[in-house]
Design an enzyme around this catalytic site. Structure first.
Site, PDB file in Angstrom:
ATOM      1  CG  ASP A 166      72.593  -1.801  41.572  1.00 14.42           C
ATOM      2  OD1 ASP A 166      71.350  -1.912  41.581  1.00 14.42           O
ATOM      3  OD2 ASP A 166      73.253  -1.537  42.598  1.00 14.42           O
TER       4      ASP A 166
ATOM      5  CD  GLU B 219      66.583  -1.713  41.010  1.00 15.64           C
ATOM      6  OE1 GLU B 219      66.992  -1.738  42.180  1.00 15.64           O
ATOM      7  OE2 GLU B 219      65.421  -2.050  40.693  1.00 15.64           O
TER       8      GLU B 219
ATOM      9  CG  ASP C  32      76.072  -0.148  44.818  1.00 16.86           C
ATOM     10  OD1 ASP C  32      74.894   0.229  44.847  1.00 16.86           O
ATOM     11  OD2 ASP C  32      76.940   0.260  45.620  1.00 16.86           O
TER      12      ASP C  32
ATOM     13  CG  HIS D   2      57.751   8.412  59.345  1.00 14.53           C
ATOM     14  ND1 HIS D   2      56.890   9.465  59.603  1.00 14.53           N
ATOM     15  CD2 HIS D   2      57.036   7.518  58.613  1.00 14.53           C
ATOM     16  CE1 HIS D   2      55.723   9.228  59.053  1.00 14.53           C
ATOM     17  NE2 HIS D   2      55.773   8.057  58.439  1.00 14.53           N
TER      18      HIS D   2
ATOM     19  CD  GLU E 218      52.760   3.429  54.505  1.00 15.77           C
ATOM     20  OE1 GLU E 218      52.640   2.239  54.122  1.00 15.77           O
ATOM     21  OE2 GLU E 218      52.596   3.796  55.678  1.00 15.77           O
TER      22      GLU E 218
END
Length: 449
Positions: A12, A53, A133, A253, A329
């Site tokens: 991870d 990653e 993780d 947001h 986004e």
């Protein structure tokens, strides 16, 4: 013939800002006993989630190589890699093309770490990748303190069950070398160009109908866990008891300095903070959700304006914020920070193509709406599975929210241009066990008045 040496690698990586301070973690496990054979972690400075990653994958494979150095020469090797990064798993399996320049050398490096080894890849949910993780977070914490990660002080292995690890490796089938096709396809993918991530023929696209599986040589790992396919019910006929849906409350947001100027502000720009008006909007949204009392979980895009908005709500409700990279986004490329008129003046042909086709990307290597839809659909599927029967607040942006609404309605891509989403507005979509989705709210701003 000697029995192959078998290993499970769980890897991870993470970035606190995307890009931001980043680190990776990897663990090598004995699939027969569940014993941890090796751990690796490191702070890598400022990088994206995806780079971290890939770094974790490379470190895990190199750790296997170090273990092999102490064993007999010539023994067959099987490595099963498990990661919660859909992008890395699909690219290394050869099912998605590799476009991003930062990913290509990392994928090539990973493909070349263990030449001749039988390597398979499997996507797993994040909650099943806790060991790696935790290692990645330990590395980032160490980097923040200005010290290297200390394996002797690591607690990443604590509370990490290994009872199911022995079943992680798929059975050996087909002629020798078939299961290693993923690495070969990944290397071949480096020579191609195209949209990222784009499934190759014979694979499944989120939101599309299921197709026949690809040939055995093209399959490098079991598919992510999925329930039996169901046919969504249409119309008003009697429905089975489906239980409570997973309800995603979609909060855009609050405003930034760019919002009232209507400038392109995606994931490839300056990552602006909330303005004073945006902070006030976030506070009002937080008060409204506190009064409702229905939100029990909060998930946010990694971009600063969303994290700040989510943080305002989380502080009011006493909840933690979970970051989901797939909710970021669109990357608007060279259009970042420009108004629509400025883009039209400078890049008229590219803008016309973008408005006409969901497959057209903004100038300068941005993301097409088709690419965004694929990653948003993957994020949605993960959220619906994780939060089945619950209500979760999802703080994200215009394009992801419009995309979720469009997909729920089964509307065409051009519907994205026919929805209005105000800053700090609330929308909601419910997802049922039979595959149906119901749009319950769109662009509600009553809490801001």
């Amino acid at each position: 013939m000697d029995r192959p040496r078998r290993f499970v690698v769980e890897a991870d990586g993470g970035s606190r800002g995307n890009p931001g301070p980043a680190g990776y973690g990897a663990v090598v496990i004995d699939p027969d006993t569940g014993e941890t054979l090796a751990e690796a972690a490191d702070y890598i400075g400022t990088a994206t989630n995806n780079v971290a990653e890939y770094k974790g994958l490379v470190a895990g494979l190199r750790a296997v190589g170090a273990l092999l150095a102490d064993g007999p020469v010539g023994t067959a090797v099987r490595v099963h890699v498990r990661m919660d990064s859909k992008l890395v798993v699909e690219q290394m399996s050869g099912r998605w093309k590799i476009k991003h320049p930062d990913m290509k050398p990392l994928a090539a490096e990973a493909a070349g770490v263990l030449p001749g080894a039988d390597i398979t890849y499997e996507w797993i949910p994040r909650e099943r990748n806790k060991h790696a993780d935790r290692l990645a977070n330990e590395a980032m914490d160490a980097g923040r303190r200005g010290v290297p990660w200390d394996p002797s002080a690591s607690t990443a292995a604590l509370d990490t069950p290994r009872s199911a690890v022995a079943a992680a490796l798929p059975p050996a089938e087909g002629p020798p070398g078939d299961a290693a096709a993923g690495a070969a396809r990944a290397r071949a993918a480096l020579k191609r160009t195209g949209a990222e991530p784009e499934p190759l023929p014979g694979t499944e696209v989120p939101g599309a109908s299921r197709t026949a599986p690809p040939p055995a040589a093209a399959v490098s790992a079991p598919a992510p866990p999925a329930s039996d396919p169901v046919t969504p019910q249409v119309g008003w006929g009697a429905a089975p008891d489906l239980g409570a849906p997973a309800t995603l409350v979609l909060l855009r947001h609050g405003e930034t300095a760019l919002t009232p100027q209507k400038r392109f502000s995606g994931s490839g720009g300056t990552d602006p903070e909330l303005s004073a008006a945006g902070r006030e909007q976030a506070a009002r949204a937080a008060a409204a959700f506190a009064a409702l009392g229905t939100v029990r979980e909060i998930v946010s895009s990694p971009l600063r304006r969303c994290r700040e908005t989510a943080g305002a709500v989380a502080d009011r409700l006493g909840l933690e914020v979970r970051i989901e990279d797939g909710l970021r986004e669109t990357d608007f490329g060279a259009w970042e920070g420009l108004t629509f008129g400025e883009v039209k003046e400078r890049y008229a042909a590219d803008l016309d193509a973008w408005l006409a086709s969901p497959d057209a990307a903004p100038t300068g290597g941005g993301e097409s709406f088709a690419e965004v839809a694929r990653r948003v659909a993957l994020a949605r599927d993960g959220l619906v599975t994780r939060y089945a029967g619950r209500t979760v607040l999802v703080v994200t942006h215009v394009t992801p929210i419009k995309t979720l609404v469009r997909l729920a309605l089964g509307a065409p891509p051009e519907a994205l241009f026919r929805m209005e989403l105000s800053a700090a507005s609330v929308s909601a979509v419910a997802y049922y066990a039979d595959g149906n989705a119901s749009v319950r709210l769109l662009n509600d701003t009553s809490h801001l008045r």
